[in-house]
Design a protein around this motif. Structure first.
Motif, short mmCIF file in Angstrom:
data_model
loop_
_atom_site.label_atom_id
_atom_site.label_comp_id
_atom_site.label_asym_id
_atom_site.label_seq_id
_atom_site.Cartn_x
_atom_site.Cartn_y
_atom_site.Cartn_z
N TYR A 49 5.40 16.95 11.86
CA TYR A 49 3.94 16.98 11.78
C TYR A 49 3.44 16.27 10.53
O TYR A 49 2.46 15.53 10.56
CB TYR A 49 3.47 18.43 11.80
N ALA A 50 4.15 16.49 9.39
CA ALA A 50 3.75 15.84 8.13
C ALA A 50 3.87 14.33 8.24
O ALA A 50 3.01 13.58 7.74
CB ALA A 50 4.59 16.37 6.98
N VAL A 51 4.93 13.82 8.87
CA VAL A 51 5.10 12.38 9.04
C VAL A 51 3.97 11.80 9.90
O VAL A 51 3.45 10.71 9.63
CB VAL A 51 6.48 12.07 9.67
N GLY A 52 3.52 12.55 10.92
CA GLY A 52 2.39 12.10 11.73
C GLY A 52 1.11 11.97 10.92
O GLY A 52 0.36 11.00 11.05
N ILE A 53 0.88 12.97 10.03
CA ILE A 53 -0.31 12.91 9.18
C ILE A 53 -0.24 11.72 8.23
O ILE A 53 -1.22 10.97 8.05
CB ILE A 53 -0.45 14.23 8.39
N LEU A 54 0.94 11.52 7.60
CA LEU A 54 1.10 10.40 6.68
C LEU A 54 0.93 9.05 7.40
O LEU A 54 0.32 8.11 6.86
CB LEU A 54 2.47 10.48 6.01
N SER A 55 1.46 8.92 8.62
CA SER A 55 1.31 7.68 9.39
C SER A 55 -0.16 7.40 9.69
O SER A 55 -0.65 6.27 9.58
CB SER A 55 2.12 7.77 10.68
N ASN A 56 -0.90 8.45 10.06
CA ASN A 56 -2.33 8.28 10.37
C ASN A 56 -3.10 7.85 9.12
O ASN A 56 -3.95 6.93 9.17
CB ASN A 56 -2.88 9.60 10.91
N GLN A 57 -2.81 8.49 7.96
CA GLN A 57 -3.53 8.14 6.73
C GLN A 57 -3.21 6.72 6.27
O GLN A 57 -4.11 5.96 5.88
CB GLN A 57 -3.15 9.14 5.63
N ILE A 58 -1.93 6.32 6.31
CA ILE A 58 -1.57 4.99 5.82
C ILE A 58 -2.14 3.91 6.74
O ILE A 58 -2.52 2.83 6.29
CB ILE A 58 -0.03 4.87 5.68
N CYS A 59 -2.22 4.18 8.06
CA CYS A 59 -2.81 3.20 8.99
C CYS A 59 -4.31 3.03 8.70
O CYS A 59 -4.83 1.90 8.71
CB CYS A 59 -2.58 3.64 10.42
N LYS A 60 -5.00 4.16 8.43
CA LYS A 60 -6.42 4.04 8.09
C LYS A 60 -6.60 3.27 6.79
O LYS A 60 -7.49 2.41 6.65
CB LYS A 60 -7.04 5.43 7.95
N HIS A 61 -5.76 3.57 5.81
CA HIS A 61 -5.88 2.90 4.52
C HIS A 61 -5.61 1.40 4.63
O HIS A 61 -6.40 0.58 4.11
CB HIS A 61 -4.91 3.55 3.53
N ASN A 100 0.83 -1.20 0.00
CA ASN A 100 0.00 0.00 0.00
C ASN A 100 0.87 1.25 0.00
O ASN A 100 1.91 1.30 0.66
CB ASN A 100 -0.92 0.03 1.23
N THR A 101 0.41 2.24 -0.75
CA THR A 101 1.10 3.54 -0.84
C THR A 101 0.05 4.64 -0.93
O THR A 101 -0.94 4.48 -1.66
CB THR A 101 2.01 3.61 -2.07
N CYS A 102 0.24 5.70 -0.20
CA CYS A 102 -0.68 6.84 -0.24
C CYS A 102 0.10 8.08 -0.70
O CYS A 102 1.22 8.30 -0.26
CB CYS A 102 -1.29 7.12 1.14
N LYS A 103 -0.50 8.83 -1.58
CA LYS A 103 0.10 10.08 -2.04
C LYS A 103 -0.90 11.22 -1.84
O LYS A 103 -2.11 10.99 -1.89
CB LYS A 103 0.50 10.01 -3.52
N GLY A 104 -0.38 12.40 -1.66
CA GLY A 104 -1.26 13.55 -1.50
C GLY A 104 -0.45 14.83 -1.40
O GLY A 104 0.77 14.83 -1.60
N GLN A 105 -1.13 15.92 -1.12
CA GLN A 105 -0.50 17.23 -0.99
C GLN A 105 -0.71 17.71 0.45
O GLN A 105 -1.82 17.64 0.98
CB GLN A 105 -1.13 18.24 -1.97
N LEU A 106 0.35 18.20 1.05
CA LEU A 106 0.30 18.76 2.40
C LEU A 106 0.77 20.21 2.36
O LEU A 106 1.53 20.59 1.46
CB LEU A 106 1.20 17.96 3.36
N ARG A 107 0.34 20.98 3.30
CA ARG A 107 0.72 22.38 3.33
C ARG A 107 2.23 22.54 3.53
O ARG A 107 2.83 21.84 4.35
CB ARG A 107 -0.02 23.12 4.46
N ALA A 108 2.78 23.47 2.78
CA ALA A 108 4.22 23.71 2.88
C ALA A 108 4.63 24.30 4.22
O ALA A 108 5.79 24.24 4.59
CB ALA A 108 4.68 24.64 1.74
N SER A 109 3.65 24.85 4.95
CA SER A 109 3.96 25.44 6.26
C SER A 109 4.08 24.40 7.36
O SER A 109 4.47 24.72 8.48
CB SER A 109 2.89 26.47 6.63
N TYR A 110 3.72 23.11 7.07
CA TYR A 110 3.86 22.06 8.07
C TYR A 110 5.33 21.73 8.28
O TYR A 110 6.14 21.82 7.35
CB TYR A 110 3.14 20.79 7.63
N THR A 111 5.66 21.28 9.50
CA THR A 111 7.01 20.77 9.76
C THR A 111 7.09 19.31 9.30
O THR A 111 6.07 18.64 9.10
CB THR A 111 7.37 20.87 11.24
N VAL A 112 8.32 18.83 9.14
CA VAL A 112 8.52 17.44 8.72
C VAL A 112 7.93 16.47 9.75
O VAL A 112 7.28 15.48 9.39
CB VAL A 112 10.03 17.17 8.51
#
Length: 413
Positions: free
Chosen positions: A32-44, A18-30
């Motif tokens: 915070y972005a990794v936390g969002i990606l981990s949450n999305q991939i776990c749901k998927h 499984n792989t998830c791709k998307g767009q995240l705000r450039a103002s996020y820190t690395v």
């Protein structure tokens, strides 16, 4: 940078499924972005495998690419390459996924066996329906209807043979309808199974593509790691060169400071020497002035000495003892004529003074008067210096030069 700007972010599940791709705000820190990606991939992944409860994002481990991305960096710093997070499940999550896959594989196998058995039983019933009274295998929902029909069979005493044939025909027609329905259901189930198999094949192909992509990404990541390591080595080498340059600059700076200190010391010495030189010049000027004053005092004496030496030379050349004896009763002009003529007769003289200079020597002049008070101890160089003090081109200067050459055997001024 605007808070609405976005950066490409990718989350990769490390089992290559499984792989998830998307767009995240450039103002996020690395981080915070990794936390969002981990949450999305776990749901998927939880939805794909039907896991309940879903996977826990905090139980996952993540690696970021580029590998030099810091948790506090902004995504805008990596807008050119994007951010990729490699999500790794823990042991418990891996066990749950494997258990689900095992159950799914077992369920698929059971479904295939059931479909095969049902198709075999149905075909056998069709072959033997005209020669046997054995009931064919029917679906459960149809069995209730058949049971109620067979529970009240017609009585052979009250029913005629025609009525019995009609009932048998109805039973056969019902059985044929049920067999047709079973065939349709089996065909539908075969189609579904084929569709499931095709979907499984497509999923396997997709999984294989994802695996290939992941392997390619891992290969590229390895190449990137090598390049990054090479860049780090170059940076380390550059740091060494910079440190060497700093050391050299420090040495040159120290050397310059030492030279400046030496120059300052030399300047101080020069200032002191200039002061000493000025003092020496002042002292020398005073000495020269004193010497000039002394010389001016000695000039009359030296000139008087010159006149006496010239008279003495005349007495020696003419063979007289004293000047008074030579002069006798002659006048100054007569004495000058006699001396001049007698000296002209002497061929052994190196220089003959003029008549005017002889007349100057015989007369009682100002030089004789000024020098009478001085002793007759002057040297030739002193007398020469005394002659040179007279005005150049004057009559006294010419007469004194002639007498000097005469007194010192032709020596020039």
């Amino acid at each position: 940078m605007s808070s609405t700007a976005t950066v490409t972010a990718t989350a990769i599940w490390t089992d290559d499924r499984n792989t998830c791709k998307g767009q995240l705000r450039a103002s996020y820190t690395v981080d915070y972005a990794v936390g969002i990606l981990s949450n999305q991939i776990c749901k998927h992944v939880s939805a794909v495998y039907g896991l309940d409860p879903p996977l826990e994002p905090f139980a996952m481990q993540a690696k970021c690419f580029p590998p030099d991305a810091e948790p506090s960096d902004l995504l805008s710093d990596w807008s050119s390459t994007g951010l990729t997070a490699l999500i790794s499940p823990d042991d418990e999550s891996t066990r749950r996924i494997q258990t689900h896959l095992d159950k799914q594989a077992q369920a698929d196998q059971t479904s295939d066996e059931r479909n095969t058995t049902l198709a075999t039983d149905t075909d056998s019933a069709l072959i033997s329906q005209s020669s046997t009274s054995v009931q064919p295998r029917k679906p459960k929902k149809k069995k209730k209807r058949k049971t109620s029909l067979m529970a009240n069979p017609p009585s052979p005493v009250n029913l005629s043979q025609v009525t019995m044939d009609n009932q048998l025909k109805e039973i056969l027609a019902s059985m044929q309808n049920e067999i047709s329905e079973v065939r349709r259901e089996n065909g539908s189930m075969r189609n579904k199974n084929e569709k499931v198999l095709n979907e499984n094949g497509n999923m396997r192909n997709e999984i294989e593509n994802i695996r290939n992509k992941n392997e390619k990404i891992l290969t590229e990541n390895g190449s990137m790691r090598n390049e990054i390591q090479s860049m780090r080595n170059e940076i380390q080498s550059m740091r060494g060169d910079i440190q060497s340059m700093r050391n050299e600059n420090e040495r040159v700076s120290n050397e310059n400071e030492r030279v400046l200190e030496e120059n300052e010391s030399i300047r101080n010495d020069l200032v002191s020497l200039h002061k000493d030189l000025e003092a020496e010049k002042a002292q020398r000027a005073q000495d020269i002035e004193s010497l000039r004053e002394v010389t001016m005092l000695l000039v009359p004496l030296h000139l008087r000495v010159l006149l006496d030496l010239a008279r003495k030379k005349v007495l020696e050349d003419l063979g007289h003892e004293t000047w008074e004896e030579l002069r006798d009763t002659r006048t100054v002009y007569q004495l000058a004529d006699i001396i001049f003529n007698d000296l002209l007769k002497r061929k052994n003289l190196s220089f003959h003074p003029s008549h005017q200079s002889i007349l100057f020597l015989c007369s009682y002049n100002n030089i004789r008067r000024a020098g009478n008070v001085a002793a007759h101890t002057a040297k030739q160089c002193d007398i020469k210096s005394a002659v040179e003090t007279q005005t150049l081109g004057s009559n006294d200067r010419r007469c004194l030069e002639h007498l000097f050459r005469y007194a010192y055997s032709g020596a020039l001024i």
